[in-house]
Design a protein around this motif. Structure first.
Motif, PDB file in Angstrom:
ATOM      1  N   THR A 339     -43.903 -13.335  46.176  1.00 30.56           N
ATOM      2  CA  THR A 339     -44.634 -14.530  45.747  1.00 30.56           C
ATOM      3  C   THR A 339     -46.139 -14.287  45.813  1.00 30.56           C
ATOM      4  O   THR A 339     -46.882 -14.626  44.878  1.00 30.56           O
ATOM      5  CB  THR A 339     -44.257 -15.727  46.625  1.00 30.56           C
ATOM      6  N   LYS A 340     -46.613 -13.681  46.913  1.00 32.41           N
ATOM      7  CA  LYS A 340     -48.033 -13.352  47.022  1.00 32.41           C
ATOM      8  C   LYS A 340     -48.445 -12.339  45.964  1.00 32.41           C
ATOM      9  O   LYS A 340     -49.508 -12.461  45.337  1.00 32.41           O
ATOM     10  CB  LYS A 340     -48.332 -12.802  48.421  1.00 32.41           C
ATOM     11  N   PHE A 341     -47.599 -11.329  45.754  1.00 36.52           N
ATOM     12  CA  PHE A 341     -47.876 -10.309  44.743  1.00 36.52           C
ATOM     13  C   PHE A 341     -47.967 -10.935  43.357  1.00 36.52           C
ATOM     14  O   PHE A 341     -48.893 -10.639  42.585  1.00 36.52           O
ATOM     15  CB  PHE A 341     -46.769  -9.257  44.796  1.00 36.52           C
ATOM     16  N   SER A 342     -47.034 -11.824  43.036  1.00 40.17           N
ATOM     17  CA  SER A 342     -47.019 -12.462  41.719  1.00 40.17           C
ATOM     18  C   SER A 342     -48.222 -13.362  41.523  1.00 40.17           C
ATOM     19  O   SER A 342     -48.839 -13.378  40.458  1.00 40.17           O
ATOM     20  CB  SER A 342     -45.729 -13.277  41.538  1.00 40.17           C
ATOM     21  N   ALA A 343     -48.553 -14.133  42.559  1.00 42.45           N
ATOM     22  CA  ALA A 343     -49.620 -15.125  42.417  1.00 42.45           C
ATOM     23  C   ALA A 343     -50.996 -14.485  42.352  1.00 42.45           C
ATOM     24  O   ALA A 343     -51.869 -14.948  41.601  1.00 42.45           O
ATOM     25  CB  ALA A 343     -49.559 -16.108  43.582  1.00 42.45           C
ATOM     26  N   ARG A 344     -51.188 -13.396  43.079  1.00 45.49           N
ATOM     27  CA  ARG A 344     -52.551 -12.855  43.205  1.00 45.49           C
ATOM     28  C   ARG A 344     -52.821 -11.636  42.323  1.00 45.49           C
ATOM     29  O   ARG A 344     -53.952 -11.440  41.857  1.00 45.49           O
ATOM     30  CB  ARG A 344     -52.838 -12.504  44.666  1.00 45.49           C
ATOM     31  N   TYR A 345     -51.791 -10.823  42.060  1.00 47.61           N
ATOM     32  CA  TYR A 345     -52.063  -9.544  41.410  1.00 47.61           C
ATOM     33  C   TYR A 345     -51.273  -9.306  40.119  1.00 47.61           C
ATOM     34  O   TYR A 345     -51.739  -8.558  39.261  1.00 47.61           O
ATOM     35  CB  TYR A 345     -51.771  -8.386  42.375  1.00 47.61           C
ATOM     36  N   TYR A 346     -50.083  -9.873  40.009  1.00 42.92           N
ATOM     37  CA  TYR A 346     -49.218  -9.522  38.882  1.00 42.92           C
ATOM     38  C   TYR A 346     -49.478 -10.447  37.698  1.00 42.92           C
ATOM     39  O   TYR A 346     -49.197 -11.642  37.761  1.00 42.92           O
ATOM     40  CB  TYR A 346     -47.748  -9.601  39.298  1.00 42.92           C
ATOM     41  N   PHE A 347     -49.996  -9.865  36.615  1.00 43.56           N
ATOM     42  CA  PHE A 347     -50.272 -10.624  35.399  1.00 43.56           C
ATOM     43  C   PHE A 347     -49.747  -9.835  34.200  1.00 43.56           C
ATOM     44  O   PHE A 347     -49.866  -8.608  34.153  1.00 43.56           O
ATOM     45  CB  PHE A 347     -51.776 -10.870  35.226  1.00 43.56           C
ATOM     46  N   GLU A 348     -49.184 -10.548  33.249  1.00 45.64           N
ATOM     47  CA  GLU A 348     -48.650  -9.867  32.066  1.00 45.64           C
ATOM     48  C   GLU A 348     -49.770  -9.351  31.180  1.00 45.64           C
ATOM     49  O   GLU A 348     -49.620  -8.326  30.507  1.00 45.64           O
ATOM     50  CB  GLU A 348     -47.733 -10.804  31.284  1.00 45.64           C
ATOM     51  N   GLU A 349     -50.885 -10.052  31.149  1.00 45.61           N
ATOM     52  CA  GLU A 349     -52.042  -9.580  30.395  1.00 45.61           C
ATOM     53  C   GLU A 349     -53.199  -9.390  31.356  1.00 45.61           C
ATOM     54  O   GLU A 349     -53.596 -10.310  32.070  1.00 45.61           O
ATOM     55  CB  GLU A 349     -52.433 -10.574  29.293  1.00 45.61           C
ATOM     56  N   VAL A 350     -53.734  -8.161  31.373  1.00 48.12           N
ATOM     57  CA  VAL A 350     -54.835  -7.850  32.289  1.00 48.12           C
ATOM     58  C   VAL A 350     -56.085  -7.388  31.545  1.00 48.12           C
ATOM     59  O   VAL A 350     -57.173  -7.369  32.117  1.00 48.12           O
ATOM     60  CB  VAL A 350     -54.410  -6.766  33.304  1.00 48.12           C
ATOM     61  N   VAL A 351     -55.928  -7.018  30.269  1.00 45.57           N
ATOM     62  CA  VAL A 351     -57.015  -6.406  29.507  1.00 45.57           C
ATOM     63  C   VAL A 351     -57.467  -7.342  28.403  1.00 45.57           C
ATOM     64  O   VAL A 351     -56.655  -8.002  27.751  1.00 45.57           O
ATOM     65  CB  VAL A 351     -56.565  -5.059  28.906  1.00 45.57           C
ATOM     66  N   VAL A 352     -58.780  -7.386  28.181  1.00 43.72           N
ATOM     67  CA  VAL A 352     -59.350  -8.278  27.172  1.00 43.72           C
ATOM     68  C   VAL A 352     -59.239  -7.687  25.776  1.00 43.72           C
ATOM     69  O   VAL A 352     -58.869  -8.375  24.824  1.00 43.72           O
ATOM     70  CB  VAL A 352     -60.826  -8.578  27.512  1.00 43.72           C
ATOM     71  N   ARG A 353     -59.522  -6.396  25.623  1.00 44.68           N
ATOM     72  CA  ARG A 353     -59.624  -5.790  24.296  1.00 44.68           C
ATOM     73  C   ARG A 353     -58.255  -5.475  23.703  1.00 44.68           C
ATOM     74  O   ARG A 353     -57.290  -5.208  24.415  1.00 44.68           O
ATOM     75  CB  ARG A 353     -60.455  -4.507  24.371  1.00 44.68           C
ATOM     76  N   THR A 354     -58.220  -5.470  22.363  1.00 46.37           N
ATOM     77  CA  THR A 354     -56.959  -5.261  21.648  1.00 46.37           C
ATOM     78  C   THR A 354     -56.364  -3.896  21.933  1.00 46.37           C
ATOM     79  O   THR A 354     -55.171  -3.775  22.232  1.00 46.37           O
ATOM     80  CB  THR A 354     -57.171  -5.424  20.134  1.00 46.37           C
ATOM     81  N   GLU A 355     -57.177  -2.842  21.857  1.00 52.09           N
ATOM     82  CA  GLU A 355     -56.666  -1.501  22.103  1.00 52.09           C
ATOM     83  C   GLU A 355     -56.117  -1.383  23.522  1.00 52.09           C
ATOM     84  O   GLU A 355     -55.057  -0.796  23.750  1.00 52.09           O
ATOM     85  CB  GLU A 355     -57.766  -0.464  21.885  1.00 52.09           C
ATOM     86  N   GLY A 356     -56.843  -1.959  24.481  1.00 55.61           N
ATOM     87  CA  GLY A 356     -56.365  -1.925  25.861  1.00 55.61           C
ATOM     88  C   GLY A 356     -55.053  -2.658  26.038  1.00 55.61           C
ATOM     89  O   GLY A 356     -54.177  -2.223  26.792  1.00 55.61           O
ATOM     90  N   ARG A 357     -54.883  -3.779  25.328  1.00 50.20           N
ATOM     91  CA  ARG A 357     -53.614  -4.519  25.422  1.00 50.20           C
ATOM     92  C   ARG A 357     -52.464  -3.710  24.826  1.00 50.20           C
ATOM     93  O   ARG A 357     -51.338  -3.751  25.336  1.00 50.20           O
ATOM     94  CB  ARG A 357     -53.747  -5.866  24.718  1.00 50.20           C
ATOM     95  N   GLU A 358     -52.743  -2.970  23.749  1.00 46.77           N
ATOM     96  CA  GLU A 358     -51.697  -2.137  23.144  1.00 46.77           C
ATOM     97  C   GLU A 358     -51.247  -1.044  24.118  1.00 46.77           C
ATOM     98  O   GLU A 358     -50.043  -0.787  24.259  1.00 46.77           O
ATOM     99  CB  GLU A 358     -52.227  -1.511  21.849  1.00 46.77           C
ATOM    100  N   ILE A 359     -52.203  -0.434  24.784  1.00 49.69           N
ATOM    101  CA  ILE A 359     -51.855   0.596  25.768  1.00 49.69           C
ATOM    102  C   ILE A 359     -51.145  -0.020  26.969  1.00 49.69           C
ATOM    103  O   ILE A 359     -50.196   0.563  27.522  1.00 49.69           O
ATOM    104  CB  ILE A 359     -53.129   1.353  26.198  1.00 49.69           C
ATOM    105  N   SER A 360     -51.566  -1.217  27.371  1.00 49.22           N
ATOM    106  CA  SER A 360     -50.888  -1.927  28.472  1.00 49.22           C
ATOM    107  C   SER A 360     -49.423  -2.167  28.151  1.00 49.22           C
ATOM    108  O   SER A 360     -48.546  -1.995  29.009  1.00 49.22           O
ATOM    109  CB  SER A 360     -51.579  -3.264  28.746  1.00 49.22           C
ATOM    110  N   GLN A 361     -49.141  -2.568  26.932  1.00 52.02           N
ATOM    111  CA  GLN A 361     -47.758  -2.826  26.530  1.00 52.02           C
ATOM    112  C   GLN A 361     -46.919  -1.557  26.610  1.00 52.02           C
ATOM    113  O   GLN A 361     -45.749  -1.600  27.022  1.00 52.02           O
ATOM    114  CB  GLN A 361     -47.739  -3.401  25.120  1.00 52.02           C
ATOM    115  N   MET A 362     -47.509  -0.419  26.250  1.00 55.37           N
ATOM    116  CA  MET A 362     -46.772   0.839  26.361  1.00 55.37           C
ATOM    117  C   MET A 362     -46.501   1.186  27.818  1.00 55.37           C
ATOM    118  O   MET A 362     -45.397   1.628  28.174  1.00 55.37           O
ATOM    119  CB  MET A 362     -47.560   1.953  25.680  1.00 55.37           C
TER     120      MET A 362
END
Length: 475
Positions: A339-362
């Motif tokens: 619960t602490k991990f999910s609330a404070r650190y775990y996010f499905e989207e962490v990157v602002v830029r499009t290229e970074g989000r594409e690499i995050s998805q991979m």
């Protein structure tokens, strides 16, 4: 199958090694690292922009703008006493070589990062480079293959020796922990004599590899080259170029699934469970910014997802070790942890830029992060519900017993005292008790006994839980 050659002019490589430490030793580790010449990394300290990356400088402002604010302040804390991600870096710029059979490949250990992560996890980052002369891609992948193996146990992992002016080392682990960072090893947690077997998130006892490879200008980048990057296929034990598939269709499908082709046909990034490698045929002078991104924003994108993978594998290991029906408190602690991990650190989207989000998805895809997360939460929820049911059943049984005592006490007008008990000399007359006096006598003794047992069991359980917490914290 013949393997096509490809000349690599320059190579920059980063290796990530996960470790575990005692959370109560966090400040002591920080003090030791500062004493050993490590620098605490902050974005405000722009003097560090060109301190650890060889002839490359990274721009701290790009890091500042790359991640969402709710993660940025945790990745780059301003104070060394933060409980989030505190990074310590040190430049070494030490020249050495890797020997395998008769072949020598010169390389440089540029710098090492030690990042203390939340929940007693950490990541060791080793930056190396090969820029002195050109090599075939098979030699570069062969180097990555051997360097990422900390302790060689399989046939294809044995035989390499690291040569340095200060000595020879038979493994990367020996090189790191006997020379570069011996002061870190006493703080590492392990459950067995073999330090790596105690780390549930350390797969195959190999480090994760990231690399940026610059080939000769305008070289043809073939699917088999990209396939070998993802598989880290270097050379066979006999020294011949190696590729772990002979099926062109399989290779093509693999490359299509694992490659980020935004900058094709000149640059490709291949991501797999063991490596993330960029290959380009652009002129070196046009690669500077891309290398900066490799060592800066793309490194941190990889770093945070690697941390997610570590945490989820650690949680999976810990709930697999639970003793069935006996560790409700442990289940509660694991639920609190996720619960602490999910609330404070775990996010499905962490990157602002499009290229970074594409690499995050991979990264999320090939690290199986979402699957691990859902499985862990579902398993812990199921364990909690089952143990709650068992607890309810025990409570109902206890309530039944107490109800019986209450009913009997009610029959006696809430008074189980027999007149003869008022004088201790009259206890010899118990053999002349009537039936109802015997019921009162037995009920009183069993009630007192049950109360003592419940008090002792509760006190023992509390003491046991406190001792378990203490051992977990200080073992």
């Amino acid at each position: 199958m013949d393997v096509a050659p490809l000349t690599i002019k320059q190579s920059y490589m980063t290796f990530l090694f996960p470790f575990a430490y005692r959370t109560n030793n966090r400040q002591e580790i920080s003090a030791v690292l500062l004493q050993e010449g490590f620098s605490f990394f902050t974005l405000d300290n722009t003097a560090l922009e060109n301190a650890f990356y060889g002839d490359i400088s990274i721009v701290h402002e790009e890091l500042d703008q790359f991640f969402y604010p709710f993660l940025e302040d945790k990745l780059f804390p301003a104070t060394i006493n933060s409980s989030d991600f505190t990074r310590f870096s040190k430049a070494f710029y030490t020249q050495g070589s890797l020997q395998y059979q008769e072949n020598h490949l010169n390389y440089e250990v540029m710098s090492i990062d030690i990042t203390l992560c939340p929940f007693g996890n950490g990541i060791l980052t080793v930056r190396t480079s090969i820029t002195d002369t050109a090599h075939d891609i098979s030699d570069i992948l062969h180097f990555i293959h051997y360097f990422r193996v900390l302790e060689a146990k399989l046939r294809e992992e044995k035989g390499a020796i690291h040569h340095f002016p200060f000595g020879d080392f038979l493994s990367t682990s020996e090189l790191l922990f006997n020379h570069f960072i011996p002061y870190l090893q006493p703080f590492l947690l392990h459950q067995q004599d073999d330090i790596y077997k105690g780390l549930p998130f350390f797969e195959d006892e190999r480090m994760f590899a990231a690399a940026y490879l610059i080939s000769e200008e305008a070289s043809e980048l073939l699917p088999e080259h990209l396939f070998r990057l993802g598989q880290v296929d270097g050379r066979t034990p006999e020294g011949k170029p190696f590729i772990s598939s002979t099926n062109p269709k399989y290779i093509a499908n693999y490359v299509q699934e694992h490659s980020h082709t935004r900058w094709a046909p000149n640059s490709y990034m291949v991501t797999s469970a063991q490596a993330q490698i960029t290959l380009t045929n652009l002129p070196i002078e046009k690669c500077t910014h891309s290398i900066q991104e490799f060592m800066g924003i793309h490194y941190y994108n990889l770093f945070i997802h690697y941390f997610y993978k570590m945490m989820l594998l650690k949680l999976s290991y810990e709930y697999s070790e639970i003793k069935w029906g006996k560790d409700k408190l442990v289940v509660n602690e694991l639920i609190e942890l996720i619960t602490k991990f999910s609330a404070r650190y775990y996010f499905e989207e962490v990157v602002v830029r499009t290229e970074g989000r594409e690499i995050s998805q991979m990264l999320r895809k090939f690290f199986n992060i979402q699957e691990h997360y859902l499985e862990t939460k579902s398993t812990l929820d199921s364990l909690y519900r089952i143990q709650e049911d068992q607890s309810d059943s025990r409570s109902n049984n206890l309530l039944f017993i107490l109800t019986v005592f209450t009913v009997i006490s009610g029959i006696y007008g809430m008074n189980l005292v027999i007149d003869g008990w008022k004088d201790s000399k009259e206890f010899d007359s118990i053999w002349s008790y009537t039936l109802f006096e015997w019921i009162a006598f037995i009920t009183a003794l069993s009630g007192i006994g049950l109360s003592l047992v419940l008090v002792c069991l509760t006190a023992f359980k509390m003491l046991q839980n406190n001792m378990r917490r203490y051992r977990k914290k200080y073992k």
